[in-house]
Structures are given as structure tokens and as C-alpha cells.
Enzyme design. Structure first.
Site, short mmCIF file in Angstrom:
data_model
loop_
_atom_site.label_atom_id
_atom_site.label_comp_id
_atom_site.label_asym_id
_atom_site.label_seq_id
_atom_site.Cartn_x
_atom_site.Cartn_y
_atom_site.Cartn_z
N PRO A 145 -11.63 -62.30 -94.50
CA PRO A 145 -11.27 -62.63 -95.88
C PRO A 145 -9.88 -63.24 -95.92
O PRO A 145 -9.01 -62.89 -95.12
CB PRO A 145 -11.30 -61.27 -96.58
N VAL A 146 -9.69 -64.17 -96.81
CA VAL A 146 -8.41 -64.86 -96.93
C VAL A 146 -7.94 -64.80 -98.37
O VAL A 146 -8.62 -65.29 -99.27
CB VAL A 146 -8.53 -66.34 -96.49
N ALA B 11 -9.62 -63.90 -103.53
CA ALA B 11 -9.75 -64.06 -102.09
C ALA B 11 -11.05 -64.77 -101.78
O ALA B 11 -12.03 -64.66 -102.52
CB ALA B 11 -9.72 -62.71 -101.38
N SER B 12 -11.02 -65.51 -100.71
CA SER B 12 -12.26 -66.05 -100.16
C SER B 12 -12.79 -65.00 -99.20
O SER B 12 -12.08 -64.60 -98.27
CB SER B 12 -11.98 -67.36 -99.42
N PRO B 13 -13.99 -64.49 -99.42
CA PRO B 13 -14.50 -63.40 -98.59
C PRO B 13 -14.73 -63.82 -97.15
O PRO B 13 -14.82 -65.01 -96.84
CB PRO B 13 -15.81 -63.02 -99.28
#
Length: 381
Positions: free
Chosen positions: A66-67, A87-89
Site C-alpha cells: 500500500p502507498v 492510500a493506493s492499496p
């Protein structure tokens, strides 16, 4: 595809995280288009700025982690004092959850929590733009997602609004998919899903970070289904964890004092015990205050009901483990006694794992059950 993108998709497929049904979407949607120029490096690592270290940025963009997207200082570039509000998972987690949706062309999906827009893009590739509606409460984030989606060649309807109300203008839906953890499943999601459709959401409480629940909507306005695994929420961070303690636990308040030999291992730390306690105490939140000295093993767990201004403090001091930990309670609810009772109910049931629980959602109440929809473990209105 760029090499990093190709390697990620291949790894997801080999590891069994990416089903054949979704491989085409993951190949067609570049993840990096949905990330700002400053990201956390993957998995909470040190922030990496694309303009300072592009190689490391690409590695983080296509890592299976995640980011956090740092939005606030300037949407899209992440500079400034803003917070990581979304967040981008991890691609593997997103792939598994999307597979659980069991969608097929011709279905209509409502996504709650657009975030960066990556999930909406994958859904749009699979189902078509017109079949996807996504609701995002953060107006700036919604606009950023629209831009990213257009850059990737997709145009689903992205609505700026509160996802708990769904989006009735496009109902009924075949699937409602929430990227946002909820403590109570909004009935609007059930009402806007046609009979036989499903609601997939992370369902959380103050004692547990969340489980994934899969609800099938029945013919009479109710939805029912089991816990199918751990939760997958990828949205805004919680507020200051101790702010509630400072607000509700007043130094001059009257309180009663008791002692207990019950430790925090099961009702607070165990993923199954804490989940069971949390569903029995849905309006209660808990916070932990540690000693200022990291070497000091003492800490205090606070239980707070903001609705009644009731609170309990549970002071954990290893020196008094045999004698019993001190518990202070204030207000009309004896919150620690409720926690003890909830924990005991879970123990008497054989310490069941969280995946043995299920949820029924109706217009005016929600029921938590164990193994069988008729075996009610907790209820709320």
C-alpha cells in the site's frame, strides 16, 4: 506495459492473488497514473519524491505494497504539510477483494471511497464506464481522481459526496463495494442494491481494525452474510488517538475503583477476542496511553462512551498482575464490567475466530450472529 508494471502483474498471477478474470484489467491500468509525485515509498517507508529520485519512485509505484498518497499540501503533487488522507492499496489485496465481488459484464457497481481512482479504473475496464459509480467524500481528492481516470482513458461517474448515502440516482446496483471501513453498515447501501445483489465492505469497531463482510441482499429489504476475511480499508487516518481521553476523562471526576486479573491480551490484543468484544460494545472506543519512558512497561487502557460521558481506565502494571490491575469507572455505564461480560461470552462460546461471525442488516437494526443467523451474539438499533 512498462517493465515494472509487467513484473508486478506476473508476480500477482504466479502467487495466486490475481484471477484470470481480472488479469486483463490489471495489465491495462497503469498504477503509477494514480499516484502523486510524493509517495511514502511503499508500506509506510520514507517519502520519495519523483523529482528527486525517479528510479526509487517507480520501484515504490509498482511494489506490492500500500502507498499513502500525500494529499493536502497540493492535490496531485503532495508537497507541503498535507496529510496522507488516502492510500493506493497493495495490488494483491485489491485483486483478491475485487475477485470476491464476482462481477461480470452487464452488472452495475457502486464504489464507496474513490481514493486515488485506481479501483474505479479497474472496475471500468472490466465493466465499462457507464456501469461504475464511485463516491468520494473529499472534494479535492474526488477531483484528483477524475483527472487521473481521464489520463488513464476512463470516465466512470465520480461523485463528490458522503458515501454513507450511496447514490440513489443510479440505483439499483448489482454490487456495492466499500473501500471505507464502517462501524455500522449504512442501510442506504442495502436499499440501493437489487435483490440477489451483494454488499462487500470492511466492517470495523474501536477494538478491531476490521473484517471483510459479504452481504447478500434479500427480497424483503434485508442483507445477510458472513465475515470472509480481514478488512481492506485504505482511507483517511484516524484522529489523534488520545484526543478523546483528554476530552472525556476529567481529573476532577468522581469514579469507583475495583481490581481485575483480566489482562488485555484477549479482549484488546487478540484479533478474534477484540472483534467479539467490539461488536458487543459498538458505541465504545478505546485508547491506550503509554508511559513517557519507553523502558517503563506500565500503560493505561481507556474505554470511553462519548454519548453518556462514561469512561473506564484500566491500568496495566506488571508488578500487580497477581494482585490485580486497578480499574476506575465513571458515569452511568460501567464500561469495564461490560468489557468483562463481552469477553466472558466469547470465552463461553469457545473463543470462536472472527470468520465464524456474520451480520444481518435491516432498516431499523443490525444483528451479529455466530455460525448461524439465528444464533444472535449482539444486536444494535
Amino acid at each position: 506495459m512498462i517493465p515494472a508494471h509487467r513484473r508486478l502483474v506476473a508476480r500477482l498471477a504466479v502467487d495466486g492473488d490475481l484471477s484470470p478474470d481480472w488479469r486483463g484489467a490489471f495489465e491495462a491500468v497503469p498504477r503509477h497514473l494514480f499516484l502523486p509525485d510524493v509517495i511514502d515509498g511503499g508500506g509506510g517507508g520514507l517519502p520519495v519524491d519523483r523529482r528527486d529520485d525517479e528510479t526509487r519512485w517507480w520501484e515504490a509505484a509498482y511494489a506490492d505494497l500500500p502507498v499513502a498518497a500525500r494529499v493536502g499540501g497540493g492535490v496531485g503533487d503532495g508537497r507541503g504539510p498535507g496529510h496522507p488522507v488516502t492510500a493506493s492499496p497493495a495490488p494483491s489485496g485489491l485483486a483478491r477483494v475485487l475477485d470476491l465481488l464476482q462481477v461480470s459484464p452487464g452488472m452495475r457497481v457502486l464504489e464507496i471511497g474513490t481514493g486515488t481512482g485506481y479501483g474505479a479504473a479497474l472496475l471500468s475496464h472490466r465493466l465499462g464506464d457507464d456501469a461504475v459509480t464511485s463516491v468520494e467524500i473529499d472534494f479535492a481528492l474526488a477531483e484528483s481522481a477524475r483527472v487521473s481516470l481521464m489520463a488513464a482513458g476512463f470516465a466512470p461517474l465520480v461523485v463528490s459526496g458522503d458515501g454513507k448515502y450511496g447514490w440513489a440516482a443510479r440505483a439499483p446496483f448489482d454490487r456495492v463495494f466499500s473501500c471505507v471501513a464502517v462501524r455500522r453498515v449504512p442501510y442506504a447501501w442495502v436499499a440501493q442494491t437489487q435483490p440477489g445483489g451483494r454488499v462487500l465492505t470492511t466492517w470495523a469497531n474501536s477494538f478491531h481494525e476490521g473484517v471483510l463482510v459479504d452481504l447478500e441482499v434479500g427480497a424483503y429489504g434485508t442483507a445477510r452474510g458472513p465475515v470472509v476475511g480481514g478488512g481492506h480499508a485504505w482511507v483517511r487516518p484516524a484522529q489523534d488517538p488520545l484526543s478523546l481521553v483528554d476530552t472525556y476523562v476529567r481529573a476532577d471526576a468522581e469514579f469507583s475503583v475495583t481490581r481485575t486479573r483480566l489482562g488485555p491480551e484477549e479482549p484488546i490484543r487478540d484479533p478474534h477476542g477484540s472483534f467479539a468484544v467490539g461488536v458487543r460494545m459498538p458505541t465504545v472506543v478505546h485508547r491506550t496511553r503509554f508511559a513517557e519512558d519507553p523502558a517503563d512497561p506500565r500503560y493505561t487502557v481507556y474505554l470511553i462512551d462519548p454519548h453518556t460521558w462514561s469512561w473506564a481506565s484500566w491500568h496495566i502494571d506488571p508488578e500487580f498482575k497477581e494482585e490485580g490491575y486497578e480499574v476506575r469507572q465513571h458515569g452511568p455505564r460501567r464500561l469495564f464490567h461490560e468489557l468483562e461480560a463481552a469477553h466472558e461470552l466469547w470465552v463461553e462460546a469457545g473463543r470462536p475466530e472472527r470468520t465464524r461471525f456474520g451480520l444481518t442488516v435491516a432498516f431499523d437494526h443490525q444483528l451479529v450472529w455466530l455460525d448461524d443467523p439465528h444464533a444472535v451474539f449482539a444486536s444494535s438499533r
